[in-house]
Design a protein around this motif. Sequence first.
Motif, short mmCIF file in Angstrom:
data_model
loop_
_atom_site.label_atom_id
_atom_site.label_comp_id
_atom_site.label_asym_id
_atom_site.label_seq_id
_atom_site.Cartn_x
_atom_site.Cartn_y
_atom_site.Cartn_z
N ASP A 33 -3.29 17.40 10.33
CA ASP A 33 -3.46 18.74 9.75
C ASP A 33 -3.44 18.70 8.23
N ASP A 34 -2.47 17.99 7.65
CA ASP A 34 -2.39 17.89 6.19
C ASP A 34 -2.06 16.46 5.75
N LYS A 35 -2.35 15.51 6.63
CA LYS A 35 -2.09 14.11 6.33
C LYS A 35 -3.29 13.26 6.74
N ILE A 36 -3.54 12.23 5.94
CA ILE A 36 -4.53 11.22 6.33
C ILE A 36 -3.76 9.92 6.47
N ARG B 223 3.46 9.36 -2.94
CA ARG B 223 3.25 10.73 -3.44
C ARG B 223 1.82 11.01 -3.88
N LYS B 224 0.88 10.22 -3.41
CA LYS B 224 -0.52 10.48 -3.75
C LYS B 224 -1.11 11.47 -2.75
N ILE C 234 0.83 -1.20 0.00
CA ILE C 234 0.00 0.00 0.00
C ILE C 234 0.86 1.25 0.00
N ASN C 235 2.02 1.18 0.63
CA ASN C 235 2.94 2.31 0.64
C ASN C 235 3.38 2.65 -0.79
N LYS C 236 3.65 1.63 -1.60
CA LYS C 236 4.02 1.85 -3.00
C LYS C 236 2.84 2.41 -3.79
N LEU C 237 1.65 1.87 -3.55
CA LEU C 237 0.46 2.33 -4.27
C LEU C 237 0.11 3.79 -3.95
N LEU C 238 0.41 4.21 -2.73
CA LEU C 238 0.06 5.57 -2.30
C LEU C 238 1.22 6.55 -2.41
N ILE D 294 -0.93 8.54 3.88
CA ILE D 294 0.24 7.91 4.49
C ILE D 294 -0.16 6.62 5.20
N VAL D 295 0.71 5.62 5.11
CA VAL D 295 0.60 4.44 5.97
C VAL D 295 1.79 4.47 6.91
#
Length: 198
Positions: A116-119, A36-37, A30-34, A49-50
């Motif tokens: 604040d700016d991360k999920i 810079r998304k 999932i880290n690769k899939l996400l 982020i994971v």
Amino acid sequence: PNKTWITNEKNEIIFCKKTNKSEIKYLKKINKLLFRKKIIINDINYELIVPKIKYWDAIHNTLYIQYCEGKNLEFYLRNKDTHTEGVEILNSLLKFLIDNKIYWIDFAPRNILIGDDKIYLVDFEKGIAPKNINVYNYLRNHVYEEYCLFLFKDERIFDLEFVFNIRDEEKESFYSLKDIKSSKLVSGVSFVRKFIYL
């Protein structure tokens, strides 16, 4: 209480979780899939982020990962003052993941933290469904119960009729629920299987 806890190592807070080793594989995937998304929700540009893997303790089957700080999305949805914002985040995130063919099986408000700016997306014990799964099966078998738990019917971007209609691939159309019948005998009485909608 014995499955997750936090610890402090070298002045860093670490999240610890008893799990199976396959969760490491899913976290990496999932880290690769996400990578810079980003997703824009309510004019905020969130990075997805994971948690970073710190290490695996094979003796105790414990995964040590980055501690993520944020407000649990379930709390947004439970609070009348933040409910509407929570619905927007939940719907936007689910649509984004589906559009990008990231079928996260543990998708649920309780597994999403809003910074604040991360999920932060946490909990990959069950992993990711294959890319070739269709949206209906993904929602029906893995996500829908958790997804609609805190949402009113008119707040859902995927309604029950969409999710639970069964597609006839040969005719490229949907079966109607009223056409689904069973001739099974229960105590000598024939019945029609009914679908209950909440």
